[in-house]
Design a protein around this motif. Structure first.
Motif, PDB file in Angstrom:
ATOM      1  N   THR A  89       0.836  -1.206   0.000  1.00  0.00           N
ATOM      2  CA  THR A  89       0.000   0.000   0.000  1.00  0.00           C
ATOM      3  C   THR A  89       0.869   1.254   0.000  1.00  0.00           C
ATOM      4  OG1 THR A  89      -1.784  -1.148   1.165  1.00  0.00           O
ATOM      5  CG2 THR A  89      -1.769   1.260   1.285  1.00  0.00           C
ATOM      6  N   ALA A  90       1.926   1.249   0.813  1.00  0.00           N
ATOM      7  CA  ALA A  90       2.819   2.411   0.879  1.00  0.00           C
ATOM      8  C   ALA A  90       3.525   2.640  -0.460  1.00  0.00           C
ATOM      9  CB  ALA A  90       3.850   2.218   1.984  1.00  0.00           C
ATOM     10  N   ILE A  91       3.943   1.561  -1.113  1.00  0.00           N
ATOM     11  CA  ILE A  91       4.623   1.699  -2.410  1.00  0.00           C
ATOM     12  C   ILE A  91       3.676   2.283  -3.450  1.00  0.00           C
ATOM     13  CG2 ILE A  91       5.637   0.402  -4.337  1.00  0.00           C
ATOM     14  CD1 ILE A  91       6.817  -1.522  -2.233  1.00  0.00           C
ATOM     15  N   ARG A  92       2.427   1.821  -3.437  1.00  0.00           N
ATOM     16  CA  ARG A  92       1.448   2.334  -4.413  1.00  0.00           C
ATOM     17  C   ARG A  92       1.118   3.807  -4.164  1.00  0.00           C
ATOM     18  NH1 ARG A  92      -1.102  -2.844  -3.171  1.00  0.00           N
ATOM     19  NH2 ARG A  92      -0.700  -4.280  -4.894  1.00  0.00           N
ATOM     20  N   ALA A  93       1.148   4.225  -2.894  1.00  0.00           N
ATOM     21  CA  ALA A  93       0.723   5.585  -2.548  1.00  0.00           C
ATOM     22  C   ALA A  93       1.851   6.609  -2.582  1.00  0.00           C
ATOM     23  CB  ALA A  93       0.086   5.574  -1.155  1.00  0.00           C
ATOM     24  N   GLU A  94       3.089   6.162  -2.466  1.00  0.00           N
ATOM     25  CA  GLU A  94       4.215   7.094  -2.356  1.00  0.00           C
ATOM     26  C   GLU A  94       4.413   7.883  -3.648  1.00  0.00           C
ATOM     27  OE1 GLU A  94       7.434   8.948  -0.385  1.00  0.00           O
ATOM     28  OE2 GLU A  94       5.829   7.652   0.360  1.00  0.00           O
ATOM     29  N   PRO A  95       4.414   9.222  -3.584  1.00  0.00           N
ATOM     30  CA  PRO A  95       4.719  10.005  -4.791  1.00  0.00           C
ATOM     31  C   PRO A  95       6.190   9.817  -5.172  1.00  0.00           C
ATOM     32  CG  PRO A  95       3.724  11.366  -3.057  1.00  0.00           C
ATOM     33  CD  PRO A  95       4.105  10.066  -2.427  1.00  0.00           C
ATOM     34  N   ILE A  96       6.444   9.529  -6.427  1.00  0.00           N
ATOM     35  CA  ILE A  96       7.817   9.344  -6.913  1.00  0.00           C
ATOM     36  C   ILE A  96       8.251  10.626  -7.612  1.00  0.00           C
ATOM     37  CG2 ILE A  96       9.368   7.942  -8.322  1.00  0.00           C
ATOM     38  CD1 ILE A  96       8.039   6.369  -6.051  1.00  0.00           C
ATOM     39  N   GLU A  97       9.243  11.286  -7.069  1.00  0.00           N
ATOM     40  CA  GLU A  97       9.740  12.537  -7.632  1.00  0.00           C
ATOM     41  C   GLU A  97      11.034  12.277  -8.401  1.00  0.00           C
ATOM     42  OE1 GLU A  97      10.049  15.450  -4.555  1.00  0.00           O
ATOM     43  OE2 GLU A  97       7.969  15.185  -3.905  1.00  0.00           O
ATOM     44  N   VAL A  98      10.943  12.360  -9.719  1.00  0.00           N
ATOM     45  CA  VAL A  98      12.093  12.129 -10.586  1.00  0.00           C
ATOM     46  C   VAL A  98      12.809  13.458 -10.803  1.00  0.00           C
ATOM     47  CG1 VAL A  98      12.835  11.298 -12.862  1.00  0.00           C
ATOM     48  CG2 VAL A  98      10.840  10.260 -11.731  1.00  0.00           C
ATOM     49  N   PRO A  99      14.138  13.489 -10.640  1.00  0.00           N
ATOM     50  CA  PRO A  99      14.847  14.745 -10.916  1.00  0.00           C
ATOM     51  C   PRO A  99      14.683  15.157 -12.378  1.00  0.00           C
ATOM     52  CG  PRO A  99      16.388  12.924 -10.570  1.00  0.00           C
ATOM     53  CD  PRO A  99      15.036  12.415 -10.223  1.00  0.00           C
ATOM     54  N   ARG A 176      10.023  -1.355  -8.439  1.00  0.00           N
ATOM     55  CA  ARG A 176      10.754  -1.138  -9.699  1.00  0.00           C
ATOM     56  C   ARG A 176       9.817  -0.631 -10.785  1.00  0.00           C
ATOM     57  NH1 ARG A 176      13.569  -6.041  -8.390  1.00  0.00           N
ATOM     58  NH2 ARG A 176      12.143  -7.196  -9.741  1.00  0.00           N
ATOM     59  N   ARG A 177       8.632  -1.241 -10.880  1.00  0.00           N
ATOM     60  CA  ARG A 177       7.679  -0.816 -11.908  1.00  0.00           C
ATOM     61  C   ARG A 177       7.261   0.635 -11.705  1.00  0.00           C
ATOM     62  NH1 ARG A 177       2.612  -3.543 -11.121  1.00  0.00           N
ATOM     63  NH2 ARG A 177       1.636  -1.560 -10.632  1.00  0.00           N
ATOM     64  N   ARG A 178       6.977   1.016 -10.470  1.00  0.00           N
ATOM     65  CA  ARG A 178       6.577   2.397 -10.197  1.00  0.00           C
ATOM     66  C   ARG A 178       7.693   3.374 -10.533  1.00  0.00           C
ATOM     67  NH1 ARG A 178       3.973   5.155  -5.972  1.00  0.00           N
ATOM     68  NH2 ARG A 178       3.572   6.393  -7.823  1.00  0.00           N
ATOM     69  N   LEU A 179       8.943   3.010 -10.211  1.00  0.00           N
ATOM     70  CA  LEU A 179      10.068   3.900 -10.510  1.00  0.00           C
ATOM     71  C   LEU A 179      10.245   4.062 -12.018  1.00  0.00           C
ATOM     72  CD1 LEU A 179      12.681   2.747  -7.820  1.00  0.00           C
ATOM     73  CD2 LEU A 179      11.074   4.665  -7.714  1.00  0.00           C
ATOM     74  N   TYR A 180      10.182   2.972 -12.751  1.00  0.00           N
ATOM     75  CA  TYR A 180      10.331   3.069 -14.209  1.00  0.00           C
ATOM     76  C   TYR A 180       9.161   3.824 -14.835  1.00  0.00           C
ATOM     77  CZ  TYR A 180      14.295  -0.148 -14.180  1.00  0.00           C
ATOM     78  OH  TYR A 180      15.526  -0.726 -13.973  1.00  0.00           O
ATOM     79  N   GLU A 181       7.959   3.641 -14.309  1.00  0.00           N
ATOM     80  CA  GLU A 181       6.814   4.388 -14.828  1.00  0.00           C
ATOM     81  C   GLU A 181       6.982   5.887 -14.576  1.00  0.00           C
ATOM     82  OE1 GLU A 181       3.347   0.920 -14.397  1.00  0.00           O
ATOM     83  OE2 GLU A 181       3.555   2.473 -12.861  1.00  0.00           O
TER      84      GLU A 181
END
Length: 202
Positions: A89-99, A176-181
């Motif tokens: 749940t935390a992985i799905r909800a965490e906003p991923i901020e890409v530089p 990994r999928r969330r980061l690549y997305e």
């Protein structure tokens, strides 16, 4: 040598559902202890008389100890499942901020990152860092995705608490999928490579 058909080893007792603590508390000292003359081993042979093991297995003490072990295992499983669900749940909800970097700066950092990793293209070793001009077709895109993926490694804290527990692999794949997305959304030119990696690492 003792007739082993009437005895059971410690491993055999464990296979019958005993824990080491149950063996210690309910069986105590092995009925036979020593070296097996048929094979060389530093570990002593510990044998328990099968009739004694079976007798203890019919006692209320054994039933209670076995029930407590099952309860602990069940509680541990419930805790692991709750932890797995919370991490997912935390992985799905965490906003991923890409530089967000200008193209030339991202290329420069990607090439430098490739050089720092000590990676080289197949063939004779070249002096100096790899450069954009020397990169094989498509390599620069791969290097940029690798650099950005490395830059996002701080999100791996989301996996804390799983270690070798239930769901670790599933959580790693989701992260990994969330980061690549996120990389693909921030840099559309890198989207195809990100999709390729998601497919390969699934």
């Amino acid at each position: 040598m003792t007739d082993r058909t009437t005895y059971v080893t410690l491993a055999g007792v464990r296979r019958r559902g005993w824990t080491d603590a149950m063996v210690r508390d309910l069986l105590g000292t092995p009925d036979v202890q020593g070296r097996d003359p048929r094979r060389w081993s530093l570990a002593p042979v510990r044998l328990y008389l099968l009739a004694r093991v079976e007798t203890v297995e019919r006692t209320p003490g054994f039933a209670g100890a076995a029930a407590r072990c099952r309860a602990r295992a069940s509680a541990s499983g419930v805790h692991a499942e709750r932890r797995r669900a919370a991490v997912l749940t935390a992985i799905r909800a965490e906003p991923i901020e890409v530089p967000l970097l200008p193209g030339p700066e991202l290329e420069r950092r990607a090439v430098r990152h490739r050089h720092l990793l000590g990676a080289r293209s197949p063939g004779p070793r070249r002096e100096g860092a790899p450069s954009e001009a020397a990169a094989p077709a498509g390599a620069l895109v791969r290097w940029q995705v690798s650099y950005l993926r490395h830059a996002l490694s701080r999100y791996e804290w989301l996996l804390d608490g799983l270690y070798g527990e239930t769901g670790r692999g599933e959580a790693e794949r989701l992260l990994r999928r969330r980061l690549y997305e996120a990389i693909a959304a921030a840099y559309p030119a890198l989207a195809q490579e990100c999709r390729r990696r998601i497919a390969v690492e699934r």
